[in-house]
Design an enzyme around this catalytic site. Structure first.
Site, PDB file in Angstrom:
ATOM      1  N   THR A   1      -1.633  -0.874  -4.137  1.00  5.96           N
ATOM      2  CA  THR A   1      -2.465   0.319  -4.215  1.00  5.96           C
ATOM      3  C   THR A   1      -1.590   1.526  -4.494  1.00  5.96           C
ATOM      4  O   THR A   1      -0.421   1.565  -4.104  1.00  5.96           O
ATOM      5  CB  THR A   1      -3.255   0.571  -2.919  1.00  5.96           C
ATOM      6  OG1 THR A   1      -2.345   0.995  -1.888  1.00  5.96           O
ATOM      7  CG2 THR A   1      -3.976  -0.678  -2.461  1.00  5.96           C
TER       8      THR A   1
ATOM      9  N   SER B   1       0.826  -1.208   0.000  1.00 10.46           N
ATOM     10  CA  SER B   1       0.000   0.000   0.000  1.00 10.46           C
ATOM     11  C   SER B   1       0.857   1.253   0.000  1.00 10.46           C
ATOM     12  O   SER B   1       1.834   1.367   0.741  1.00 10.46           O
ATOM     13  CB  SER B   1      -0.912   0.015   1.225  1.00 10.46           C
ATOM     14  OG  SER B   1      -1.632   1.222   1.291  1.00 10.46           O
ATOM     15  N   ASP B   2       0.469   2.194  -0.842  1.00  8.91           N
ATOM     16  CA  ASP B   2       1.056   3.525  -0.806  1.00  8.91           C
ATOM     17  C   ASP B   2       0.677   4.171   0.526  1.00  8.91           C
ATOM     18  O   ASP B   2      -0.344   3.817   1.134  1.00  8.91           O
ATOM     19  CB  ASP B   2       0.496   4.336  -1.986  1.00  8.91           C
ATOM     20  CG  ASP B   2       1.167   5.691  -2.110  1.00  8.91           C
ATOM     21  OD1 ASP B   2       2.374   5.769  -1.849  1.00  8.91           O
ATOM     22  OD2 ASP B   2       0.478   6.655  -2.473  1.00  8.91           O
ATOM     23  N   LYS B   3       1.507   5.093   1.016  1.00 18.46           N
ATOM     24  CA  LYS B   3       1.218   5.724   2.302  1.00 18.46           C
ATOM     25  C   LYS B   3       0.373   6.990   2.152  1.00 18.46           C
ATOM     26  O   LYS B   3      -0.748   7.057   2.652  1.00 18.46           O
ATOM     27  CB  LYS B   3       2.533   6.077   3.018  1.00 18.46           C
ATOM     28  CG  LYS B   3       2.316   6.805   4.362  1.00 18.46           C
ATOM     29  CD  LYS B   3       3.611   7.265   4.968  1.00 18.46           C
ATOM     30  CE  LYS B   3       4.163   8.484   4.265  1.00 18.46           C
ATOM     31  NZ  LYS B   3       3.373   9.721   4.540  1.00 18.46           N
TER      32      LYS B   3
END
Length: 863
Positions: free
Chosen positions: A584, A337-339
């Site tokens: 993501t 996941s992107d932050k």
């Protein structure tokens, strides 16, 4: 030095040279580029370089429509259907030929529909490029097409401009450039002379001049596009269909050879009677087997089932752009996941102020707010003003002068007059600069330094605030404001739920390591965050990650300071270790990894490039909808698995029934058209399996083809016994008029109709057995739409057999016998399914225990 070789050839060495040009001193850079910054390139030299190195654009390979359509008629399944159609034409069976060709065209049409729906990620990437550029040519600034830029061009960038190529900045005070879509950094980057500016990034403040060091595919943006173009893999659903088809075709070939050998022996060796008619008879049997072998309706069932699943997901605020992503999501065991904006709010927020001279926290925030300008839309200014309890308090001050931030002073400053007429000067900026301005006591200086260090260790940025009441002669250090991008409220519970489902979440961000570690700690992800520079060797091929790096990637809880090739390499490495990976993201920098991932997911607010590269697009902020998507995907996968077992078992039943009937009784129970009609009668209602009541698997599930085919073979062989048993009883009955009278038939043609009815009804009842691993009379019960569609189709089949539509009519008595016969066998097949499941579970448990013992032994030896 030949600049062409250095920056523009599409090779690894070109990429290395581009990186060299990004680091060498400016004087040497200009010499290598052979350009005088005061005059730029001449038009003639620019044209020569353009002819030699090509345009500053992304080159897209396009497949023409005819080649694309031709591709839909290749592959094992297509070849078998085409062979069956050819045999039908040779035999002059044009009704068979028409129906078989229609099925072939239907499958091709479905593939074409899916491909036309797929977005072109490369085309959307191009939208992020600058259409025009201001370049210095022949000593004059000119507005030119960005595609005509070449290495060595001198380019001017200013507020609102898209950087047209990769530049080294050679003149100007400063520029603030938003490169979040490329690097994932949450704030615009301050650029000075000597720094790089990436193609596709946007200038937010300032004006500077730069020398072009890379164009087209060799830019940072172009390398991202190249990864996107090469990313992607065959879906596991497609692989499953191919494996099933190849298995069934192999069985069909063996049975066809057996039929041919027996026929040749009988006609040549035994009867000495061989001619064209005998050859055509054998060809007819082969035709029937070929059509029986190919699960012609399987692609349509898969597509429709997943399309209905996509409709269900759209109600959960997840738009499916690639249908295969649904079944991929069911098996995902790692979510990268992107932050920024996904796990966090992407909204800079102030923490509680650390006070020095200020008496109240609100006083410190007010001073910082007065040193801000909301209309500039600066992220820090906006965060400070939003932190005020009463923003209206600013109306009681009149701002007389405002000095914006610049990278030299590293602070903003404002002169304001309060409601009492008192003039104040307020400033905010880098803490070390503000402390130096205020010149407090040594112990205060040390406390401020310690505060900044502690906040940095927690991943928070710091903002110093000071105020002067004597025109700037002396300053009071009011305090230090912590700033951070807080986690979304739903991120932590979403991650916890994903972990419960057997999905491990790894954070992948372009932000600093300390920020990543603190965010991961708050979300419960773990703190083993690896900076990309430590994990990835220089000049590493992202498609071939070294084993030691892959080990580190697998163990890590997340990654910081990553570039697009790093994200792509992370996904690729995890896939190489047998993981199904979801990714993501929302920016251009995420596009390669999104496309490579088994289920690339663009989050709400993503760029066009990210949305096009992704297979799933979330329309609600955050990750919370991911868990709903996983649940729905696992339901759909379970339905596809049960359908596959049913379809393979029924196909085996038909193939062996035809072979055994011909070999034992010289009886062809079904024609090619009959098999296609049978497939339609069986599969059309089965498409409603997309709505079936299915439990959600607790762990990731994926195609276990040995188990699927094993279960199919067991049920298929028992189904052969069921169907061929009816044929045997029927032929024995033909010898005894009393038996024929009891069963209600009088000719072979009526027996053929009885077999047709048995296969339709038996196939439907087999679905009730395959749809659950439990006893079929236990919950979850079939969805009403599935149950009644099956009942409706069986009624239709009964009426066809009674009134002779496409088949010889039979009596109600024989219909009743066939129905009772099938119901009895359904209970037997249900018991067989339970026994086979228990045996398979026992074998799996033993295998897992033995593997655990081997691993334990290996670890013991290593210790």
């Amino acid at each position: 030095m030949n600049v062409a070789k250095k920056v523009s050839e599409p090779s690894t060495s070109a990429a290395d040279s581009r990186d060299d040009l990004a680091k060498i001193p400016i004087e040497r850079l200009l010499a290598d580029l052979d350009v005088v910054p005061a005059r730029g390139l001449s038009s003639a030299e620019a044209q020569r370089r353009l002819d030699q190195y090509g345009p500053n654009a992304l080159v897209e390979k396009k497949t023409n429509l005819s080649s694309q359509i031709l591709g839909y008629f290749t592959g094992s399944m297509a070849y078998i259907i085409e062979a069956a159609a050819l045999v039908s034409a040779v035999l002059g069976r044009w009704d068979d030929f028409t129906i078989i060709l229609s099925v072939l065209l239907l499958n091709a049409g479905l593939e074409f529909w899916q491909d036309r729906k797929a977005s072109n990620a490369l085309a959307d990437l191009k939208k992020g490029l600058a259409p025009e550029a201001t370049a210095l040519r022949d000593g004059k600034w000119q507005l030119i097409q960005a595609a005509t830029l070449v290495p060595g061009d001198i380019v001017k960038i200013r507020l609102g401009v898209i950087v047209p190529a990769d530049l080294r900045l050679i003149a100007g005070d400063f520029a603030s450039i938003d490169q979040a879509a490329l690097t994932g950094e949450s704030l615009p980057a301050s650029k000075n002379v000597g720094d790089e500016a990436y193609s596709g990034s946007v200038v937010r403040q300032g004006e500077m001049e730069g020398a072009v060091i890379a164009t087209g595919a060799n830019t940072f943006f172009g390398r991202t596009a190249k990864l996107v173009a090469g990313a992607g893999a065959l879906s596991h659903a497609q692989e499953a269909v191919f494996e099933v088809t190849n298995f069934l075709v192999a069985v069909a070939v063996v049975l066809s050879v057996a039929l041919a050998v027996v026929a040749v022996y009988h006609d040549i060796v035994a009867a000495h009677n061989w001619g064209v008619s005998q050859a055509l008879n054998i060809l007819q049997f082969v035709l029937v087997l070929l059509v029986a072998a190919v699960p012609v309706t399987t692609p349509a069932v898969f597509t429709i089932t997943m399309a209905l699943g996509a409709l269900a997901l759209s109600k959960e605020k997840a738009i499916v752009t690639r249908l295969s992503a649904i079944e991929e999501m069911a098996g995902v065991d790692i979510l990268c996941s992107d932050k920024t904006g996904t796990l966090t709010k992407n909204q800079l927020t102030l923490g509680p102020p650390i006070l020095f001279a200020a008496k109240e926290p609100e006083d410190c925030i007010l001073a910082a707010a007065l040193a801000s300008k909301l209309e500039d839309r600066d992220a820090i200014d906006t965060a400070v003003i939003d932190a005020l309890r009463e923003p209206s308090v600013l109306e009681s001050f009149k701002q007389q002068k405002f000095v914006p931030f610049d990278p030299v002073t590293k602070r903003t400053q404002a002169t304001v007059v309060n409601s009492s007429g008192q003039t104040l000067i307020v400033t905010k900026g880098a803490p070390q600069v503000i402390v130096e301005l205020a010149k407090p006591a040594a112990d205060v200086v040390e406390r401020a330094k310690q505060t900044v260090d502690e906040l940095a260790a927690k991943g928070s940025r710091s903002l110093g605030v000071a105020r002067s009441e004597d025109g700037g002669a002396t300053w009071s250090l009011f305090g230090i404001l912590p700033m951070f991008d807080p986690p979304r409220d739903d991120s932590k519970p979403t991650i916890a739920k994903a972990n419960e489902k057997g999905v491990r979440v790894k954070m992948v961000t372009g932000d600093d390591t300390a920020i990543a570690i603190e965010t991961a700690r708050q979300l419960g992800l773990g703190t083993n965050i690896i900076p990309a520079i430590d994990a990835f060797p220089k000049d590493m091929d992202p498609n071939n990650v070294p084993a030691t790096t892959a080990d580190a990637i697998e163990r890590a809880d997340g990654f910081a300071r990553v570039f697009p090739e790093h994200k792509y390499a992370i996904v690729k490495a995890l896939q190489g270790r047998g993981h199904l990976v979801a990714m993501t993201g929302d920016g251009v920098n995420d596009a390669p990894a999104l496309k490579q991932a088994d289920c690339g997911t663009a989050v709400s607010g993503a760029t066009d490039a990210a949305r096009s590269a992704a297979a799933l697009v979330l329309t609600a902020p955050g990750l919370s909808v991911i868990n709903n998507a996983i649940d729905e995907a696992r339901r759909i996968f379970a339905r596809l698995t049960s359908y596959t077992i049913y379809r393979v078992a029924l196909t085996l039943d038909i193939m062996f029934l035809v072979t055994l009937s011909v070999l034992c009784f010289k009886f062809v129970p079904l024609t090619a058209v009959g098999i296609v009609v049978l497939s339609l009668l069986d599969d059309v209602p089965i498409m409603t399996i997309a709505y079936d009541s299915t439990p959600v698997a607790e762990r990731p599930i994926r195609w276990n083809m040995p188990r699927v085919l094993g279960m199919s073979i067991v049920l298929g062989l028992f189904s052969v016994a069921q169907s061929f048993g009816l044929v045997m009883v029927g032929f024995e009955g033909l010898k005894d008029p009393q038996v024929m009278q009891i069963l209600g038939y009088s000719a072979v043609a009526q027996l053929k109709t009885a077999v047709f009815l048995q296969l339709v009804v038996g196939g439907h009842l087999l679905v009730f057995v395959t749809r659950t691993e439990r006893w079929f009379l236990q919950p979850p019960y079939p969805a009403p739409v599935l149950f009644w569609s099956i009942i409706g189709t069986e009624v239709l089949a009964v009426l066809m057999c009674k009134f002779g539509y496409l088949v010889e009519p039979i009596s109600w008595r024989l219909i009743a016998v066939v129905l009772a016969y099938n119901i009895a066998w359904m209970f037997l097949l249900g018991g067989v399914r339970l026994a086979a499941e228990r045996f398979a579970n026992y074998r799996t448990t033993r295998f897992m225990k033995s593997r655990a013992m081997v691993n334990q032994s290996l670890h013991g030896d290593m210790a």
